[in-house]
Design a protein around this motif. Structure first.
Motif, mmCIF file in Angstrom:
data_model
loop_
_atom_site.group_PDB
_atom_site.id
_atom_site.type_symbol
_atom_site.label_atom_id
_atom_site.label_comp_id
_atom_site.label_asym_id
_atom_site.label_seq_id
_atom_site.Cartn_x
_atom_site.Cartn_y
_atom_site.Cartn_z
ATOM 1 N N VAL A 4 0.865 -1.185 0.000
ATOM 2 C CA VAL A 4 0.000 0.000 0.000
ATOM 3 C C VAL A 4 0.887 1.216 0.000
ATOM 4 N N LEU A 43 -8.061 12.022 -3.095
ATOM 5 C CA LEU A 43 -9.092 12.936 -2.590
ATOM 6 C C LEU A 43 -8.533 14.360 -2.596
ATOM 7 N N LYS A 137 -4.996 13.736 -0.520
ATOM 8 C CA LYS A 137 -4.682 12.443 0.091
ATOM 9 C C LYS A 137 -4.846 11.351 -0.953
ATOM 10 N N ILE A 139 -4.156 7.183 -2.073
ATOM 11 C CA ILE A 139 -3.890 5.831 -1.594
ATOM 12 C C ILE A 139 -3.961 4.891 -2.789
ATOM 13 N N GLY B 40 -5.259 6.899 5.197
ATOM 14 C CA GLY B 40 -6.214 6.328 4.257
ATOM 15 C C GLY B 40 -7.387 7.254 4.024
ATOM 16 N N LEU B 41 -8.458 6.651 3.541
ATOM 17 C CA LEU B 41 -9.684 7.387 3.218
ATOM 18 C C LEU B 41 -10.858 6.721 3.930
ATOM 19 N N LEU B 106 -13.374 11.369 3.540
ATOM 20 C CA LEU B 106 -12.501 12.180 4.379
ATOM 21 C C LEU B 106 -11.151 11.513 4.550
ATOM 22 N N PRO B 107 -10.094 12.327 4.704
ATOM 23 C CA PRO B 107 -8.757 11.759 4.855
ATOM 24 C C PRO B 107 -8.474 11.341 6.298
ATOM 25 N N ILE B 108 -7.717 10.245 6.400
ATOM 26 C CA ILE B 108 -7.195 9.803 7.701
ATOM 27 C C ILE B 108 -5.682 10.023 7.668
ATOM 28 N N ILE B 139 -10.358 2.570 4.270
ATOM 29 C CA ILE B 139 -9.308 1.750 3.703
ATOM 30 C C ILE B 139 -7.993 2.519 3.796
ATOM 31 N N GLY B 140 -6.903 1.768 4.059
ATOM 32 C CA GLY B 140 -5.618 2.450 4.181
ATOM 33 C C GLY B 140 -4.581 1.527 4.757
#
Lengths: 141, 141, 141
Positions: A4, A43, A137, A139, B40-41, B106-108, B139-140
């Motif tokens: 990832v 995003l 962001k 991924i 992640g997202l 939303l971003p993590i 997911i991330g």
């Protein structure tokens, strides 16, 4: 098995007018290139609630059409029509950003932003003249 | 090499009025914390088509402004103006949720929801008084 | 440790009218099934800026209500009201697609599109009669 990958960046805008429309496609493309992600999602989200990120045409007539239309559907004046404008004058900006759907998620394919021929990413400011941030962001793998 | 992580949860709302606005930021933050995802997202999506999830200000005057504005652009009455209202009365709810763009991603970052200073996540109900679900999917890595 | 999986596909539409609404849920479900992804996110994004992808009800009365409502809030005629219509006549299509929030991200759970009972994915064409593409991009494990 693929690892990832993720990447994060922040853009800051301080536009000269209350409302401005800035083409940020080059910054998003640059971010995707630097991320090293070959396939994934990115995003692009304004971190302020009086701004929007949207995808549409980089055509000056259309941008003016958007601005006129947003003013018609969510007018700035009279500012007293909004309960939020109690010491503030930006209620319309909160509404306009919802009309523009405020954020986008874009595909990354073969290491590049996978856009159609006319898709361009814009930062739309509805309450400018102060610094605002956008978070990027990504991924993928 | 990083493992992929994912997490899924469902929230249920049964609001007392036809239209209600519920700040669900604590639930989304809690979900992100429990997911163990660092970067992640997270998608926050209503599973019903007469509701929306949106990000904007937790200010009561603005929430009332949103409600007035949605009623102006997609009025509930007269219910007979909509073809969908043939045994139903919620056509306006389907329209209102599109105006609010109905879902957010939303971003993590560093294990937390990466929000700007005023960004708050809301569940907007436009046809309440019955149970509705929101899906959270992250997911991330 | 789980591998990252990703999948990409493109759908092409050439609708018979200027405005058309096509239920593409079966194509998105088929794509998700073929991707082999058990848990993740799928982006469904029109690659043209006069079209939208949205989630709402597959009910013919409601689709006509959407069409009437979009015409009211962003009318096609008179075409001369828009600065963009200088050799073009599709400015309204650019606006309508923003009202519909133009793209969706959907959850994949246990190998399937994780939709509520009435959620259906639509391609909304606002300037048809020529080929247009939608990108599907999924990521997960």
């Amino acid at each position: 098995m693929q690892p990832v990958k993720h990447a994060t960046d922040y853009l800051t805008f301080e536009t000269p007018h209350r409302r401005d429309y800035v083409n940020i496609t080059p910054q998003v493309e640059d971010f995707v290139g630097r991320s090293g992600i070959e396939h994934g999602l990115v995003l692009v989200n304004p971190m302020h609630i009086t701004a929007a990120v949207y995808v549409n045409d980089a055509e000056s007539g259309l941008i003016q059409d958007f601005d006129d239309w947003l003013e018609k559907l969510a007018p700035h004046e009279p500012t007293g029509q909004y309960r939020h404008n109690n010491g503030e004058d930006n209620a319309d900006a909160h509404l306009k950003r919802q009309l523009m759907a405020h954020q986008v998620v874009l595909p990354i394919t073969d290491g590049k932003l996978d856009l159609g021929p006319w898709e361009q990413v814009f930062y739309a400011e509805f309450d400018g003249r102060r610094p605002k941030r956008v978070v990027l962001k990504a991924i993928g793998e």
